[in-house]
Scaffold this active site. Sequence first.
Site, PDB file in Angstrom:
ATOM      1  CE  LYS A   1      -7.107  -3.386   2.261  1.00 32.34           C
ATOM      2  NZ  LYS A   1      -5.791  -2.969   2.710  1.00 32.34           N
TER       3      LYS A   1
ATOM      4  CG  HIS B   1      -5.031  -8.968   6.358  1.00 34.73           C
ATOM      5  ND1 HIS B   1      -5.667  -8.522   7.494  1.00 34.73           N
ATOM      6  CD2 HIS B   1      -4.318  -7.911   5.899  1.00 34.73           C
ATOM      7  CE1 HIS B   1      -5.365  -7.252   7.711  1.00 34.73           C
ATOM      8  NE2 HIS B   1      -4.536  -6.857   6.757  1.00 34.73           N
TER       9      HIS B   1
ATOM     10  CG  ASP C   1      -9.598 -11.199   2.643  1.00 35.51           C
ATOM     11  OD1 ASP C   1     -10.038 -10.178   2.080  1.00 35.51           O
ATOM     12  OD2 ASP C   1      -8.650 -11.179   3.460  1.00 35.51           O
TER      13      ASP C   1
ATOM     14  CD  GLN D   1      -4.767  -6.265  -1.092  1.00 39.06           C
ATOM     15  OE1 GLN D   1      -4.561  -5.691  -2.162  1.00 39.06           O
ATOM     16  NE2 GLN D   1      -4.583  -5.660   0.069  1.00 39.06           N
TER      17      GLN D   1
ATOM     18  CB  CYS E   1      -1.888  -7.149   8.625  1.00 38.33           C
ATOM     19  SG  CYS E   1      -1.787  -5.523   9.377  1.00 38.33           S
TER      20      CYS E   1
HETATM   21  N1  PMP Z   1      -7.650  -8.856   3.913  1.00 39.93           N
HETATM   22  C1  PMP Z   1      -6.659  -8.487   3.110  1.00 39.93           C
HETATM   23  C2  PMP Z   1      -6.131  -9.471   2.102  1.00 39.93           C
HETATM   24  C3  PMP Z   1      -6.126  -7.206   3.213  1.00 39.93           C
HETATM   25  O1  PMP Z   1      -5.115  -6.836   2.408  1.00 39.93           O
HETATM   26  C4  PMP Z   1      -6.652  -6.313   4.169  1.00 39.93           C
HETATM   27  C5  PMP Z   1      -6.080  -4.912   4.337  1.00 39.93           C
HETATM   28  N2  PMP Z   1      -4.690  -4.852   4.294  1.00 39.93           N
HETATM   29  C6  PMP Z   1      -7.707  -6.747   4.971  1.00 39.93           C
HETATM   30  C7  PMP Z   1      -8.189  -8.024   4.811  1.00 39.93           C
HETATM   31  C8  PMP Z   1      -8.313  -5.879   6.018  1.00 39.93           C
HETATM   32  O2  PMP Z   1      -8.839  -4.718   5.470  1.00 39.93           O
HETATM   33  P1  PMP Z   1      -9.274  -3.518   6.422  1.00 39.93           P
HETATM   34  O3  PMP Z   1      -8.058  -3.156   7.229  1.00 39.93           O
HETATM   35  O4  PMP Z   1      -9.696  -2.440   5.499  1.00 39.93           O
HETATM   36  O5  PMP Z   1     -10.370  -4.035   7.287  1.00 39.93           O
END
Ligand code: PMP
Length: 416
Positions: A233, A127, A207, A210, A373
């Site tokens: 999430k 991401h 990370d 997810q 993203c």
């Molecule tokens: N890493 C992953 C794998 C994600 O899916 C996301 C959110 N889509 C993020 C990081 C970032 O999370 P946040 O926007 O809540 O900071």
Amino acid sequence: MAGTTTGFDPAAIRADFPNLHREVHGKPLVYLDSAATSFKPQVVIDTLADSYSQHTANVHRGVHALAEEATDRYEAARTAVADFVGADPRGVVFTKNATEAFNLIAQSYAKQQLGAGDILLYTEMEHHANLVPWQLVQPEAGFELAAVPVRADGTLDLDTFAEIVRTGRVKLLAVTAMSNVVGTINPVAEMGAAVKAANPEAVVVVDGAQSVPHLPTDMTELGADFLCFSGHKMCGPTGIGVLAGRLDVLDAMPPFLGGGEMILDVHLFGATYNEVPYRFEAGTPMIAEAAGLGAAVRYLTDAGMDAVRSHEIEIVEHAIPALHDIPGVTVHGPTDPKARGAAISFVVDGLHPHDIGTVLDREGIAVRAGHHCAKPLIRALGKAATTRASFYLYNTVEEIDPLCDAIRATQAFFEV
Ligand code: PMP
């Protein structure tokens, strides 16, 4: 509604989530966008309301009863979150979201500890939150960036990974435990062990944005020195995320943001800093949101993370063949339900993902369309965008049929 072979009762779970019971465009809502943000159970909503209606006070500074209550609730949430991922509560830093957690490590660790000759290794699957913070500090720090490529099947190219690791120069590995686009569960523990075998000074940043909501998680088993994730999430509120870190590593790190709470003493021209985790929590924190996140992890713990995982495997077992059965549909990522999570990206020949998303919305089905993203990954897949249906503990196998019917209806509408 059918139960599941795991004894997990989706009907009881669904009753806890008020947002599931509304209609969209006159149709019952089918919410398949939990990888973007999850719905919140009533207990989390009640905890937020209770924080504001009964326990409003700032934390860590007041001497009055409400301040003590607010502080107790805030610190109890820290302990609950720590327990949920097998961390030491003193190493749990509350941040705004996962993104801020990565930025904290980039500024307070990578920029200080990595330099010329070191490699910061991430993957093509990341991401943007696990790419851009490192890119921001790289020019000043002078380390090299390298990326593990993604193969066509949506898994990491571990041969190239091994080649890069063999240099012994990888000082920081930043890798997602589960892809938000193709659902791949990465062999994070094995990758971290390989990096540390080649360079004992290396640290591993995982990370968990997810994975933590969907998989039972233990930081030690993962081999993570840092684990970043977001409350919103995992059935918790927006506005709160977590950086769980190894205490000795956090202890040696300078602060990221300055202000109240993060200091021991302040003089006109200098300051000394508080111990961790407070050193990294400058200013008034997200007090109600922390309590809400505490309620969310208690809710997930009661549901049982093993049961949540089994339930999602069962959904994926049905969803992937059902999508494959639609002519013109290609599903990205691993097909083995045990090798992946329940975020399922697909493309449909002749249809733009945004058109699919729009038609599905008219049917009450919420999916995501775009680059999610993760632009480098989307490019590696040779696409500009995908449609993503992502499932969580409150989704059911029965929701797969309306999704597939709506995709067929979209094909018919656009005559493809
Ligand atoms: N890493 C992953 C794998 C994600 O899916 C996301 C959110 N889509 C993020 C990081 C970032 O999370 P946040 O926007 O809540 O900071």
